[in-house]
Design an enzyme around this catalytic site. Structure first.
Site, PDB file in Angstrom:
ATOM      1  CB  SER A 184     -10.313 -13.812  53.542  1.00  0.00           C
ATOM      2  OG  SER A 184     -10.913 -15.331  54.254  1.00  0.00           O
ATOM      3  CG  ASP A 279     -13.767 -12.592  60.645  1.00  0.00           C
ATOM      4  OD1 ASP A 279     -13.816 -13.642  60.465  1.00  0.00           O
ATOM      5  OD2 ASP A 279     -12.855 -11.822  59.710  1.00  0.00           O
ATOM      6  CG  HIS A 309     -14.619 -13.638  56.833  1.00  0.00           C
ATOM      7  ND1 HIS A 309     -13.754 -13.360  57.114  1.00  0.00           N
ATOM      8  CD2 HIS A 309     -14.907 -15.024  55.532  1.00  0.00           C
ATOM      9  CE1 HIS A 309     -13.454 -13.813  56.337  1.00  0.00           C
ATOM     10  NE2 HIS A 309     -13.411 -14.656  55.628  1.00  0.00           N
TER      11      HIS A 309
END
Length: 339
Positions: A184, A279, A309
């Protein structure tokens, strides 16, 4: 604190209202364990990040981490150290799968929107990568926003990479077999580091591992439109994260904040890019993999169908995390050891 059993038991109850999944076309394709996790998360009734605020969001993140992580994998040694940084020393954790050997090394940068996360929230990921890839992992506790806004986390990450290269032998690592990686926002930092290595003639790296990375300051991509609500990470959450990270919204146009906006993707280290179907960041991650490939960079892009995610640190409740650990380990072994 709920257990894995508590979360997975949601598979046996009604789906009514659970993250509105029953009203979504994606409800039929979402990974069952991810769906159960989202049902459980909704049942907690937590307010949006904007209402929680930074400190409460961090507390909630830390509190849930051990249960989500599951049983930690054993490694030969774990050591907490501090390394020099541009604003003082930076906390780090070294994971070694064996003792007494010169191994490849991975600088790992945790996710959390540049605001959340620490050495403990991603301990399970770093243990697994060290053990499964046969490499030393240096996990870096870079400064978090909004206390440390862009580009401060990047500068910490660069200092960590330089330290790793210069001190590799002292921690059982080979300075000529280094990689960067993260998930991320950590994937965002890792992607920028890979370009800085080229442009600054920095420590050579042989691989980059980008797990559902943030690559562009753009909240209106196809995946934001299809997966921007109801699947954990939301468009509004990402808007809040970007607001904490950037001093000025104009900074989002910088390739150091949005690596997809770089002019040149050539001559970068081979990359593994993992994206998730459900996501908001899927489009920009896929676009980044495509940009690398178009520039001649060897790229392996794995798109996880039905996945959400954040799962990489949720092996305690979402089993596919372990599959992705193995994918990362296989890639690192190939690029760093030729296996």
């Amino acid at each position: 604190m709920a257990s894995r059993h508590d979360i997975l038991s949601d598979l046996e109850v009604s789906d009514s209202g659970a993250a509105n999944l029953s009203d979504s076309d994606a409800a039929s394709v979402i990974d069952p364990e991810a769906r159960a996790y989202l049902n459980w998360l909704q049942a907690l009734g937590l307010p949006p990040l904007l209402e929680q605020g930074v400190e409460e969001a961090r507390r909630q993140n830390r509190m849930r981490a051990p249960m989500l992580a599951g049983e930690p994998e054993p490694v030969a040694s774990i050591e907490d150290i501090r390394v020099p940084g541009p604003r003082g020393s930076i906390g780090c954790r070294i994971y070694a799968p064996v003792r007494g050997e010169s191994l490849p090394a991975l600088l790992y940068l945790h996710g959390g929107g540049w605001v959340l996360g620490d050495l403990d929230t991603h301990d399970s990921v770093c243990r697994a990568l060290a053990r499964r890839a046969g490499c030393v992992v240096l996990s870096l506790d870079y400064g978090l926003a909004p206390e440390h806004r862009f580009p401060a986390p990047l500068e910490d990450a660069w200092a960590g990479l330089v330290w790793l290269h210069e001190n590799a032998a002292a921690i059982g690592a080979d300075p000529n077999r280094l990689a960067v990686g993260g998930d991320s926002s950590g994937g965002n930092l890792a992607a920028v580091l890979a370009r800085w290595v080229r442009d600054r003639n920095g420590p050579p790296i042989a691989a980059q591992v980008l797990i559902y990375p943030v690559t562009n300051f753009d909240l209106d991509t196809p995946s934001y439109r299809t997966a921007g609500a109801g699947f954990g990470l939301t468009r509004e959450s990402m808007r809040w994260y970007w607001e904490q990270y950037l001093t000025d919204p104009g900074d989002g146009a910088s390739p150091d904040a949005s690596p997809l906006r770089a002019r040149d993707f050539g001559d970068l280290a081979p990359a593994l890019v993992i994206t998730c179907e459900l996501d908001p960041l899927a489009s920009e991650g896929s676009a980044y993999a495509a940009a690398l490939g178009a520039a001649g960079v060897p790229v392996e892009h794995i798109h996880e169908a039905g996945m959400i995610h954040g799962y990489i640190r949720m092996a305690g409740v979402i089993g596919r995390a372990q599959k992705s650990w193995d994918d990362c380990a296989r890639f690192l072994r190939r690029e760093l050891q030729g296996l």
